[in-house]
Design a protein around this motif. Structure first.
Motif, PDB file in Angstrom:
ATOM      1  N   LYS A  84       7.909 -23.217  20.592  1.00 53.99           N
ATOM      2  CA  LYS A  84       7.387 -24.063  19.514  1.00 53.99           C
ATOM      3  C   LYS A  84       8.194 -25.336  19.244  1.00 53.99           C
ATOM      4  CE  LYS A  84       4.077 -21.160  18.648  1.00 53.99           C
ATOM      5  NZ  LYS A  84       2.672 -21.511  19.000  1.00 53.99           N
ATOM      6  N   LEU A  85       9.403 -25.437  19.740  1.00 55.33           N
ATOM      7  CA  LEU A  85      10.195 -26.623  19.470  1.00 55.33           C
ATOM      8  C   LEU A  85      10.050 -27.638  20.595  1.00 55.33           C
ATOM      9  CD1 LEU A  85      13.502 -25.105  18.028  1.00 55.33           C
ATOM     10  CD2 LEU A  85      11.406 -25.771  16.829  1.00 55.33           C
ATOM     11  N   ASP A 154      -1.107 -23.706  13.633  1.00 53.04           N
ATOM     12  CA  ASP A 154      -1.459 -24.084  12.263  1.00 53.04           C
ATOM     13  C   ASP A 154      -0.554 -23.415  11.237  1.00 53.04           C
ATOM     14  OD1 ASP A 154      -3.503 -25.558  13.336  1.00 53.04           O
ATOM     15  OD2 ASP A 154      -5.064 -24.056  12.961  1.00 53.04           O
ATOM     16  N   ILE A 155      -0.085 -22.227  11.547  1.00 54.65           N
ATOM     17  CA  ILE A 155       0.809 -21.535  10.620  1.00 54.65           C
ATOM     18  C   ILE A 155       2.119 -22.306  10.481  1.00 54.65           C
ATOM     19  CG2 ILE A 155       2.132 -19.420  10.246  1.00 54.65           C
ATOM     20  CD1 ILE A 155      -0.056 -17.873  11.610  1.00 54.65           C
ATOM     21  N   PHE A 156       2.637 -22.781  11.598  1.00 51.62           N
ATOM     22  CA  PHE A 156       3.887 -23.542  11.567  1.00 51.62           C
ATOM     23  C   PHE A 156       3.674 -24.899  10.895  1.00 51.62           C
ATOM     24  CE2 PHE A 156       4.224 -20.600  15.105  1.00 51.62           C
ATOM     25  CZ  PHE A 156       5.467 -20.029  14.888  1.00 51.62           C
ATOM     26  N   ALA A 157       2.509 -25.509  11.155  1.00 51.47           N
ATOM     27  CA  ALA A 157       2.215 -26.798  10.518  1.00 51.47           C
ATOM     28  C   ALA A 157       2.111 -26.643   9.005  1.00 51.47           C
ATOM     29  CB  ALA A 157       0.916 -27.367  11.087  1.00 51.47           C
ATOM     30  N   PHE A 170      11.662 -20.120  11.135  1.00 52.88           N
ATOM     31  CA  PHE A 170      12.087 -18.983  11.952  1.00 52.88           C
ATOM     32  C   PHE A 170      12.278 -17.737  11.092  1.00 52.88           C
ATOM     33  CE2 PHE A 170      15.504 -16.356  13.727  1.00 52.88           C
ATOM     34  CZ  PHE A 170      15.002 -16.085  14.985  1.00 52.88           C
ATOM     35  N   TRP A 171      12.889 -17.897   9.938  1.00 54.00           N
ATOM     36  CA  TRP A 171      13.221 -16.754   9.106  1.00 54.00           C
ATOM     37  C   TRP A 171      11.990 -16.137   8.438  1.00 54.00           C
ATOM     38  CZ3 TRP A 171      17.489 -13.901   8.709  1.00 54.00           C
ATOM     39  CH2 TRP A 171      17.602 -13.024   7.625  1.00 54.00           C
ATOM     40  N   HIS A 172      11.091 -16.977   7.945  1.00 52.26           N
ATOM     41  CA  HIS A 172       9.969 -16.484   7.154  1.00 52.26           C
ATOM     42  C   HIS A 172       8.689 -16.268   7.959  1.00 52.26           C
ATOM     43  CE1 HIS A 172      12.147 -16.921   3.375  1.00 52.26           C
ATOM     44  NE2 HIS A 172      12.503 -18.135   3.731  1.00 52.26           N
ATOM     45  N   ILE A 173       8.608 -16.841   9.153  1.00 52.10           N
ATOM     46  CA  ILE A 173       7.381 -16.701   9.942  1.00 52.10           C
ATOM     47  C   ILE A 173       7.638 -15.946  11.245  1.00 52.10           C
ATOM     48  CG2 ILE A 173       5.580 -17.948  11.196  1.00 52.10           C
ATOM     49  CD1 ILE A 173       5.738 -20.128   9.122  1.00 52.10           C
ATOM     50  N   VAL A 174       8.594 -16.440  12.025  1.00 50.76           N
ATOM     51  CA  VAL A 174       8.815 -15.857  13.345  1.00 50.76           C
ATOM     52  C   VAL A 174       9.331 -14.425  13.246  1.00 50.76           C
ATOM     53  CG1 VAL A 174      10.102 -16.058  15.501  1.00 50.76           C
ATOM     54  CG2 VAL A 174       9.177 -18.093  14.419  1.00 50.76           C
ATOM     55  N   LEU A 175      10.354 -14.191  12.432  1.00 47.38           N
ATOM     56  CA  LEU A 175      10.926 -12.851  12.337  1.00 47.38           C
ATOM     57  C   LEU A 175       9.922 -11.796  11.880  1.00 47.38           C
ATOM     58  CD1 LEU A 175      14.578 -13.308  10.995  1.00 47.38           C
ATOM     59  CD2 LEU A 175      13.834 -12.649  13.273  1.00 47.38           C
TER      60      LEU A 175
END
Length: 262
Positions: A84-85, A154-157, A170-175
């Motif tokens: 994603k980066l 879209d979630i990251f956006a 990273f902490w609130h979505i990816v993990l």
């Protein structure tokens, strides 16, 4: 998802699954039955009476847990970055990482031996933990990146719009969303670290740091070869892996199948 609706189809599928499982169950059955021959349960008592057995068991737990933590953290961070980066030449770095999967463990023994001596970590936990983690990370990154690729951008956006930075994303979505593949990483890494034999044999010489996979050697020597106790040792060694898999079975299966459906 495919579902068997008739009794005949369910019986047919059960028969197919049973036949496919037999080649994998047969060695386990032979191992357990062989461990009960001769002295029977006395074989297990003899294994538990091996000098420093519980110390070896503790050492294996320490090595396995630390290796799992290192692989888990590094794999998630690297997979998130590769997926994603925006990193220049990230695909080049990704494929360079995957190339390391082709390196057999035995080829690395000599350079690893020299490195552990130079760093002063020979005959310590780290002499085994660091190589084990390095060997497990490439596959874990490959598995995790495929999973994260399936998370909609879209979630990251939306998180960016709400003011979340990269660490927050990273902490609130990816993990939270990678718990299934995280379970798969834990199981795979635990199995690899717990079953490690060559690296502990080479880099751990002191009984204080040796692992449980060295226990069968106590029953094999120049004038003795007690295979019943060797099999009993194998049964005891495999129990923690079975417990770990059963505890994480549902998440483990979800993690393996997540990349197939997007």
């Amino acid at each position: 998802m495919f579902e068997a609706r008739t009794l005949r189809m369910r019986l047919l599928l059960q028969l197919i699954v049973t036949v496919l499982a037999l080649p994998f169950l047969l060695p386990l059955i032979v191992m357990v039955s062989g461990s009960l021959q001769g002295q029977g349960w006395g074989n297990y008592v003899a294994v538990l009476e091996v000098p420093n057995f519980f110390l070896f068991f503790r050492n294996s737990i320490v090595i396995a847990v630390i290796t799992v933590v290192i692989v888990y953290i590094c794999a998630l961070l690297a997979a998130f970055a590769f997926s994603k980066l925006r990193i220049r030449a990230r695909e080049v770095f990704f494929w360079m990482l995957l190339i390391t999967l082709t390196l057999p463990e035995v080829v690395l023994l000599t350079p690893l031996f020299s490195t552990t001596i130079a760093l002063g970590i020979y005959d310590t936990y780290w002499a085994v933990i660091l190589p084990l983690a390095a060997l497990q990370i490439p596959f874990a990154v490959l598995l995790t990146r495929n999973f994260i690729d399936g998370i909609p951008d879209d979630i990251f956006a939306a998180a960016r719009i709400d003011g979340a930075n990269t660490v927050g994303v990273f902490w609130h979505i990816v993990l939270p969303l990678t718990r299934p593949v995280g379970a798969a990483i834990v199981v795979f890494t635990l199995i690899g670290a717990w079953n490690a034999y060559l690296l502990p044999l080479t880099f751990l010489q002191s009984p204080d740091v040796q692992t449980v996979t060295q226990v069968p050697q106590y029953f094999i020597g120049q004038f003795s070869n007690d295979q019943t106790k060797v099999l009993a040792s194998a049964v005891i060694i495999v129990i923690p892996q079975i417990v770990a898999y059963l505890s994480l079975q549902r998440l483990f299966e979800r993690g393996l199948s997540a990349g197939a459906l997007k």
